[in-house]
Scaffold this motif. Sequence first.
Motif, mmCIF file in Angstrom:
data_model
loop_
_atom_site.group_PDB
_atom_site.id
_atom_site.type_symbol
_atom_site.label_atom_id
_atom_site.label_comp_id
_atom_site.label_asym_id
_atom_site.label_seq_id
_atom_site.Cartn_x
_atom_site.Cartn_y
_atom_site.Cartn_z
ATOM 1 N N GLN A 58 3.239 12.248 2.241
ATOM 2 C CA GLN A 58 2.770 11.058 2.675
ATOM 3 C C GLN A 58 1.317 11.143 2.845
ATOM 4 O OE1 GLN A 58 1.553 9.426 6.023
ATOM 5 N NE2 GLN A 58 0.151 10.718 6.032
ATOM 6 N N LYS A 60 -1.914 8.067 3.722
ATOM 7 C CA LYS A 60 -2.339 6.620 4.251
ATOM 8 C C LYS A 60 -0.933 5.718 4.589
ATOM 9 C CE LYS A 60 -6.420 6.308 1.396
ATOM 10 N NZ LYS A 60 -7.251 5.551 0.323
ATOM 11 N N LYS A 62 1.990 6.085 3.257
ATOM 12 C CA LYS A 62 3.008 6.028 2.067
ATOM 13 C C LYS A 62 3.640 7.235 2.162
ATOM 14 C CE LYS A 62 1.106 2.537 -0.606
ATOM 15 N NZ LYS A 62 0.479 2.121 -1.930
ATOM 16 N N ILE A 64 6.294 9.659 -0.240
ATOM 17 C CA ILE A 64 6.746 9.588 -1.682
ATOM 18 C C ILE A 64 7.493 10.907 -2.003
ATOM 19 C CG2 ILE A 64 4.975 7.952 -2.288
ATOM 20 C CD1 ILE A 64 3.496 10.561 -3.564
ATOM 21 N N GLN A 150 5.675 12.182 9.118
ATOM 22 C CA GLN A 150 4.652 11.233 9.659
ATOM 23 C C GLN A 150 4.606 10.868 11.284
ATOM 24 O OE1 GLN A 150 5.869 7.395 7.789
ATOM 25 N NE2 GLN A 150 4.079 7.510 6.354
ATOM 26 N N THR A 161 -2.316 1.370 7.506
ATOM 27 C CA THR A 161 -1.277 2.625 7.396
ATOM 28 C C THR A 161 -0.039 2.210 8.060
ATOM 29 O OG1 THR A 161 -2.102 3.584 9.419
ATOM 30 C CG2 THR A 161 -2.925 4.462 7.209
ATOM 31 N N ASN A 164 1.918 0.394 5.512
ATOM 32 C CA ASN A 164 2.505 1.195 4.461
ATOM 33 C C ASN A 164 3.658 1.995 4.902
ATOM 34 O OD1 ASN A 164 0.737 0.574 2.409
ATOM 35 N ND2 ASN A 164 -0.855 2.175 2.982
ATOM 36 N N GLN A 165 3.702 2.377 6.290
ATOM 37 C CA GLN A 165 4.404 3.313 6.996
ATOM 38 C C GLN A 165 5.912 2.520 6.974
ATOM 39 O OE1 GLN A 165 3.495 4.859 10.761
ATOM 40 N NE2 GLN A 165 5.194 6.037 10.900
ATOM 41 N N SER A 167 6.676 -0.203 5.194
ATOM 42 C CA SER A 167 7.382 -0.465 3.838
ATOM 43 C C SER A 167 7.960 0.705 3.268
ATOM 44 C CB SER A 167 6.086 -0.706 2.804
ATOM 45 O OG SER A 167 6.682 -0.580 1.637
ATOM 46 N N SER A 168 7.552 2.063 3.610
ATOM 47 C CA SER A 168 8.075 3.327 3.188
ATOM 48 C C SER A 168 9.338 3.376 3.794
ATOM 49 C CB SER A 168 7.283 4.406 3.558
ATOM 50 O OG SER A 168 5.976 4.353 2.718
#
Length: 359
Positions: A58, A60, A62, A64, A150, A161, A164-165, A167-168
Motif C-alpha cells: 500500500q 497513499k 491504495k 495492491i 493500513q 489517502t 484511495n483507502q 476505493s481499495s
Amino acid sequence: MVVHNPNNWHWVDKNCFDWAKNYFQEKLVGLSTGAATDDLYTHITKLSSIEGDCEVNQRKGKVISLFDLKLNLGISGHVNGESFSGSITIPEVAFDSDPEDYQFDISIFKETSKLSEIKPVLREKLIPQLRDTFSEFGKQLLNTHGNDIQVSSDKVTSEYTKANQQSSFAKVEAAKEAAKKEASGNVSTASGTAKKATLSSETQQSSKTNAKYNTTKVHLESSFQVPAIELYNTFMEKPRIEAWSRSPVQPDTTNGSFSSGSALQNNDCFKLFGGNITMKLISSEPGKEIQFQWSLNDWKEGHFSKLSLEFHESKEYHETKLIVNWSGIPVGEEDRARGNFEEYYIRAIKVTFGFGAIL
C-alpha cells in the motif's frame, strides 16, 4: 501486523509467499479431468515447487497485490489401463496476467504414443480449472491480507489517502462477498482440514530442520537423447564427472568418506568446480534415481540442500527425461542455483557427450 504509517502515505509491504504456497497446495492438489474410472484420466498429485515473489503493498492509501510466481505440479493417471506420471509447469502467474496469458508446459514421463493421448484431455478438462484458480488468486490475496497493511480510516486525516483507502477496501469487500457466496455453496470436509494440518506440520518441521536459512525448492526438467543408464552413469562415474565438469573430483574426507573406485559409492563426499561445490552421495538406484547433499562454499557452514535426480526413459522416443527436484535452497539463491545447474550440469553434459540439442 502492526502498521505505523501516518495517513497511510508511505509504502508498506507484506510478504505473502508462504500463504500463496499453502493456497495453491489447497486449491490445486486433487483437481482432475473427471472420474478415476474414465479410460483417459489424470489428476494433480502435488505442488512440486513454487518460486518467485508474492506481496501485498500500500502507498497513499491504495492497496495492491504484486506477485510473479512459477509453479510445477505433479500429475498421475492412466490411459486405457496404462499408468503414467508427469508434470505441468506454469512459467508465470503474475499480477498483470490475463487468463489467456497463462502458459502450461505438459510433460509425460516415459512418454509413448499411447500415453500422449492424455494431453488433449488434460488441455480440455484440467487446464481450464487451473486458469480459473490463477485468475482468482489476486482477488483472494487482497481479500485475505488487504486489511493488514493500513492504518484504519478513522485515524486518517488526509482526504486524498482516505478516498484511495475507501476505493481499495471497496474492492476488497467485493472480493470477500464473492468468496462468501462461493463458500456458501460448498461443504468443508475433514480431508481438507487434514490437508491444511499436514501442510502446517510440514512447514513447521521445515523451519526446524533448516533453521539457518529460509529455504525454497527448484524443479527442472531436461531431455537427453540417451538411455537412462548412460545418463545415470554420467553422474556417477568419476572420469565422466571430471569430463563434463572440467574439474577433478576432489575427496572431501573432512565431511565423510571417499571410495577409491572409478564410480561414486553411497556416502562418498567430494568437491567439484575447484572446490566451490561440496556434494555427498546419499543414495542411488541404477538408471532410476540419485540423491545428493549439495552446498555452495559461500553458504553458511553446515547448510546442505537436497538434490534429487530422477531418470525417466522413453524407449519409443529414444530419450531420457531428467527430473530435478531440489529442496533446501536458501531463499534468494534459487535463480542462481537454477542457472548454474542448467549451464554447468545440463548444458555441459550435452556439449561433452552429445546427448541432445543445446538450447
